[in-house]
Structures are given as structure tokens and as C-alpha cells.
Design an enzyme around this catalytic site. Structure first.
Site, PDB file in Angstrom:
ATOM      1  N   GLY A  47       0.877  -1.175   0.000  1.00 31.23           N
ATOM      2  CA  GLY A  47       0.000   0.000   0.000  1.00 31.23           C
ATOM      3  C   GLY A  47       0.903   1.210   0.000  1.00 31.23           C
ATOM      4  O   GLY A  47       1.779   1.325  -0.853  1.00 31.23           O
ATOM      5  N   CYS A  79       6.173  -5.290   0.742  1.00 34.70           N
ATOM      6  CA  CYS A  79       6.296  -3.970   0.099  1.00 34.70           C
ATOM      7  C   CYS A  79       6.176  -2.856   1.144  1.00 34.70           C
ATOM      8  O   CYS A  79       7.076  -2.710   1.965  1.00 34.70           O
ATOM      9  CB  CYS A  79       5.294  -3.844  -1.037  1.00 34.70           C
ATOM     10  SG  CYS A  79       5.816  -2.605  -2.234  1.00 34.70           S
ATOM     11  N   ARG A 108      12.836   3.334   0.450  1.00 34.17           N
ATOM     12  CA  ARG A 108      11.513   3.407  -0.207  1.00 34.17           C
ATOM     13  C   ARG A 108      11.677   3.679  -1.683  1.00 34.17           C
ATOM     14  O   ARG A 108      12.583   4.407  -2.095  1.00 34.17           O
ATOM     15  CB  ARG A 108      10.713   4.572   0.369  1.00 34.17           C
ATOM     16  CG  ARG A 108       9.832   4.225   1.512  1.00 34.17           C
ATOM     17  CD  ARG A 108       9.062   5.457   1.934  1.00 34.17           C
ATOM     18  NE  ARG A 108       7.878   5.694   1.159  1.00 34.17           N
ATOM     19  CZ  ARG A 108       7.422   6.901   0.818  1.00 34.17           C
ATOM     20  NH1 ARG A 108       8.073   7.987   1.135  1.00 34.17           N
ATOM     21  NH2 ARG A 108       6.305   7.004   0.147  1.00 34.17           N
ATOM     22  N   HIS A 176       5.020  -8.358  -4.091  1.00 31.80           N
ATOM     23  CA  HIS A 176       3.630  -8.635  -3.706  1.00 31.80           C
ATOM     24  C   HIS A 176       3.291 -10.101  -3.960  1.00 31.80           C
ATOM     25  O   HIS A 176       2.752 -10.427  -5.015  1.00 31.80           O
ATOM     26  CB  HIS A 176       2.680  -7.759  -4.533  1.00 31.80           C
ATOM     27  CG  HIS A 176       2.695  -6.327  -4.137  1.00 31.80           C
ATOM     28  ND1 HIS A 176       1.698  -5.739  -3.398  1.00 31.80           N
ATOM     29  CD2 HIS A 176       3.612  -5.357  -4.351  1.00 31.80           C
ATOM     30  CE1 HIS A 176       1.987  -4.481  -3.175  1.00 31.80           C
ATOM     31  NE2 HIS A 176       3.150  -4.210  -3.751  1.00 31.80           N
ATOM     32  N   GLU A 178       0.946 -11.783  -2.958  1.00 31.44           N
ATOM     33  CA  GLU A 178      -0.501 -12.046  -2.986  1.00 31.44           C
ATOM     34  C   GLU A 178      -1.085 -11.840  -4.382  1.00 31.44           C
ATOM     35  O   GLU A 178      -2.214 -12.215  -4.622  1.00 31.44           O
ATOM     36  CB  GLU A 178      -1.230 -11.174  -1.949  1.00 31.44           C
ATOM     37  CG  GLU A 178      -1.400  -9.709  -2.295  1.00 31.44           C
ATOM     38  CD  GLU A 178      -0.117  -8.890  -2.214  1.00 31.44           C
ATOM     39  OE1 GLU A 178       0.970  -9.456  -1.945  1.00 31.44           O
ATOM     40  OE2 GLU A 178      -0.200  -7.675  -2.455  1.00 31.44           O
TER      41      GLU A 178
HETATM   42  N1  GLN Z   1       6.052   2.949  -2.342  1.00 29.01           N
HETATM   43  C1  GLN Z   1       5.183   2.468  -1.307  1.00 29.01           C
HETATM   44  C2  GLN Z   1       5.562   3.011   0.055  1.00 29.01           C
HETATM   45  O1  GLN Z   1       6.473   3.739   0.169  1.00 29.01           O
HETATM   46  C3  GLN Z   1       5.153   0.963  -1.272  1.00 29.01           C
HETATM   47  C4  GLN Z   1       4.535   0.433  -2.522  1.00 29.01           C
HETATM   48  C5  GLN Z   1       3.734  -0.790  -2.344  1.00 29.01           C
HETATM   49  O2  GLN Z   1       3.460  -1.242  -1.240  1.00 29.01           O
HETATM   50  N2  GLN Z   1       3.289  -1.332  -3.445  1.00 29.01           N
HETATM   51  O3  GLN Z   1       4.934   2.677   1.012  1.00 29.01           O
END
Ligand code: GLN
Length: 196
Positions: A47, A79, A108, A176, A178
Site C-alpha cells: 500500500g 512492500c 523506499r 507482492h 498475494e
Molecule cells: N512505495 C510504497 C511506500 O512507500 C510501497 C509500494 C507498495 O506497497 N506497493 O509505502
């Protein structure tokens, strides 16, 4: 049967719940303290880590979750969830919280703006065949402490960026699992949650 929660403040919750059920766990969304208290283990989904950090504070979950993790609850961050498990976050927002569950430094959006997402078949320690990994604005791990086991590197090369780690009861993946249709990492986490 083991009960595994999915932190459901934001992000791809439903897919994790389904994959956990398919792996033989009872799966529950976690939004409040009573729900956190009811689970044996927790997935922190992908997310947006900055949003999830804010919502953890708004829902009074940050402290209780940090405490459960410190007490040894099995936890898996995918993620954005990986970012939330890190001890040090690079390129985060200054007010972004992380749980420090894994002694690692995570960057990140590390794969760069142009490469918003990509997929590859990753060799993952403990899995018998490559794993279909989907990366979406993914972080990577730049440094790990001595108790952290590296499970996979992007490009499957010895100097590729670290994208999966395990540290005791905590697991983190940049990608991911999932969405790739491969349930092996969910099964591995359900095993960890069951004390194996
Ligand atoms: N770029 C998102 C973050 O910094 C992570 C991306 C993702 O979970 N798909 O939280």
C-alpha cells in the site's frame, strides 16, 4: 487452526486474506485493538507506508502492534509492510514511523520512478523453484544486521539488491506475493505462525 490477521487500514488486504485461507489459516482483517489481540500472527500488506503509518497512529494501533512484535508475534511485511518493519527507512517522510522489527535499512521506492513496476522469477531460499515476484514501487534492503537472513536478491545475482529477508519470527518481502498466484510464501508464513 492458527489465526493470521492482515492489517486492514489500507492496501491490498483482500488478496492476502484469500491466500492465507488457501494456506490453511483462519484469516481476519485487523483494524482495531480487539482484532489485533485475537490473532496469532500478522501480515502487513503493500500500500503506502506513510499513509499506513499515519493510520496506525490514528487508530491507536502503533504502540500495541510494536509491543506484540517485540513479544515475538510472527509478522510478515510485503512492500509497504517491509518498510514498516524496518529499523531504518531511507527516502521516507520524516514523520513516518516504523516498527524496527527487523534490523535492516530499507530504501523506499528504491527501484526508481521510471520503473514503477516489474516482475521476475526469483530464487528464494527455502523454495524449491523460482517464485513469480511482482514489484510495485517497491523498496529494497540496503543493509542488514547480523541476525538477518537474506532470502532473495533481485536479478538472482550475488550483488543484486536484497528483496526478501527473515529475522527470527519476522519476514519481509519487497514484492507482492498475494498477486502472483503462487501461494508458497503464504504457506511458509502460516507455518511460521504455527510455530514451525
Ligand atoms: N512505495 C510504497 C511506500 O512507500 C510501497 C509500494 C507498495 O506497497 N506497493 O509505502
Amino acid at each position: 487452526m492458527v489465526t493470521v490477521g492482515v492489517l486492514a487500514l489500507q492496501g491490498d488486504v483482500a488478496e492476502h486474506l484469500r491466500a492465507l485461507e488457501d494456506s490453511g489459516a483462519r484469516a481476519l482483517p485487523v483494524r482495531r485493538l480487539a482484532e489485533l489481540d485475537a490473532v496469532d500472527a500478522l501480515v502487513i500488506p503493500g500500500g503506502e507506508s506513510t499513509t499506513m503509518s499515519k493510520l496506525l497512529v490514528a487508530f491507536d494501533l502503533l504502540g500495541p502492534l510494536a509491543e506484540r512484535v517485540r513479544d515475538g508475534m510472527p509478522v510478515w511485511g510485503t512492500c509497504a509492510g517491509m518498510i514498516l518493519l524496518a529499523r531504518v527507512v531511507l527516502d521516507g517522510r520524516p514523520d513516518q514511523h516504523s516498527l524496527g522489527a527487523i534490523d535492516m535499512t530499507v530504501r523506499r521506492n528504491a527501484f526508481g520512478r521510471q520503473v514503477d513496476s516489474y516482475e521476475e522469477y526469483l530464487d528464494v531460499v527455502g523454495l524449491d523453484a523460482p517464485f513469480h515476484a511482482v514489484f510495485i514501487r517497491a523498496p529494497w534492503v540496503e543493509e542488514v544486521g547480523s541476525g538477518v537472513e537474506v532470502l532473495a536478491r533481485a536479478g538472482n545475482t550475488p550483488d543484486g539488491p536484497v528483496v526478501a529477508v527473515r529475522s527470527g519470527h519476522a519476514l519481509a518481502t519487497s514484492f507482492h506475493p498475494e498477486v502472483g498466484g503462487d501461494g508458497r510464501l503464504h504457506r511458509l508464513f502460516v507455518d511460521m505462525a504455527s510455530g514451525n
